[in-house]
Design a protein around this motif. Structure first.
Motif, PDB file in Angstrom:
ATOM      1  N   TYR A  34      43.436  34.816  40.983  1.00  0.00           N
ATOM      2  CA  TYR A  34      43.089  34.041  39.785  1.00  0.00           C
ATOM      3  C   TYR A  34      42.338  34.628  38.784  1.00  0.00           C
ATOM      4  O   TYR A  34      42.595  34.892  37.692  1.00  0.00           O
ATOM      5  CB  TYR A  34      42.528  32.715  40.215  1.00  0.00           C
ATOM      6  N   VAL A  62      42.564  36.001  34.968  1.00  0.00           N
ATOM      7  CA  VAL A  62      41.947  35.553  33.922  1.00  0.00           C
ATOM      8  C   VAL A  62      40.863  36.313  33.161  1.00  0.00           C
ATOM      9  O   VAL A  62      40.850  36.364  31.895  1.00  0.00           O
ATOM     10  CB  VAL A  62      41.030  34.336  34.546  1.00  0.00           C
ATOM     11  N   SER A 118      40.544  38.146  29.015  1.00  0.00           N
ATOM     12  CA  SER A 118      39.360  37.763  28.484  1.00  0.00           C
ATOM     13  C   SER A 118      39.484  37.944  26.778  1.00  0.00           C
ATOM     14  O   SER A 118      38.761  36.794  26.191  1.00  0.00           O
ATOM     15  CB  SER A 118      38.204  38.695  28.766  1.00  0.00           C
ATOM     16  N   ALA A 154      46.121  30.474  36.794  1.00  0.00           N
ATOM     17  CA  ALA A 154      45.722  31.437  35.924  1.00  0.00           C
ATOM     18  C   ALA A 154      46.606  31.491  34.763  1.00  0.00           C
ATOM     19  O   ALA A 154      46.097  31.496  33.530  1.00  0.00           O
ATOM     20  CB  ALA A 154      45.350  32.721  36.565  1.00  0.00           C
ATOM     21  N   THR A 205      46.313  28.525  32.360  1.00  0.00           N
ATOM     22  CA  THR A 205      45.113  28.601  31.793  1.00  0.00           C
ATOM     23  C   THR A 205      45.246  29.701  30.619  1.00  0.00           C
ATOM     24  O   THR A 205      44.958  29.311  29.252  1.00  0.00           O
ATOM     25  CB  THR A 205      43.852  29.146  32.654  1.00  0.00           C
ATOM     26  N   ILE A 206      45.648  31.032  30.724  1.00  0.00           N
ATOM     27  CA  ILE A 206      45.813  31.971  29.964  1.00  0.00           C
ATOM     28  C   ILE A 206      46.644  31.406  28.649  1.00  0.00           C
ATOM     29  O   ILE A 206      46.521  31.690  27.604  1.00  0.00           O
ATOM     30  CB  ILE A 206      46.304  33.320  30.351  1.00  0.00           C
TER      31      ILE A 206
END
Length: 168
Positions: free
Chosen positions: A45, A49, A53, A109, A112-113
């Motif tokens: 994960y 992530v 960044s 992950a 989220t991205i």
């Protein structure tokens, strides 16, 4: 003009963090002291992530820029939309559904991205439509001012490192 410099700085710092993600992930997970099985899951994960960044950093700058102009409603809607979509995509990407194969923790992950990227895209669309509360100049990408970058680093460094430590 400073917001454009902040975006440029975030992209540069995000790329550096992404390039060094293997080191950061190992260091962070060592500090936490996870069991080996959990460490493996957490590593999958956190590596993804950290490599993404720049997306998160730019999202934070664009959100903060709008809030600094006094517009708190628009960023709340953008971030809320992004978070809601993340809640919906997490189980789909983790467990799979239809043509989307299960990705496990890596799926969380990726969700989220993807949702953070959607937030950035929405802010870009707002900027392209000349939203009055998103004063973003792209001139710093062509002619960056070292003095402005230096000032932003002096002002932002404590927040950057404090936020990083708080996340641990």
């Amino acid at each position: 003009y400073a917001s454009g410099h902040a975006v440029l700085l975030c992209i540069i710092l995000g790329v550096i963090v992404g390039w060094t993600a293997d080191i950061w992930a190992a260091w962070i997970l060592h500090l936490v002291g996870l069991e080996p099985a959990v460490d493996t899951l957490a590593r999958s994960y956190i590596l993804l992530v950290l490599k993404a960044s720049p997306v998160l950093y730019v999202l934070m700058v664009l959100e903060g820029t709008m809030r600094a102009t006094g517009d708190t409603k628009t960023p709340m809607i953008v971030i809320g939309t992004s978070l809601l979509l993340n809640v919906l995509l997490d189980p789909i990407f983790i467990f799979g559904i239809g043509p989307i194969k299960a990705m496990g923790i890596s799926g969380a992950a990726w969700a989220t991205i993807l949702c953070q990227g959607l937030g950035v895209l929405i802010f870009i669309i707002l900027r392209r439509r000349n939203h009055p509360n998103l004063p973003l100049s792209l001139k710093p990408f062509v002619h960056p001012r070292i003095g402005t970058v230096s000032l932003l680093m002096r002002i932002g460094a404590p927040m950057f490192f404090g936020g990083g430590l708080f996340s641990l």
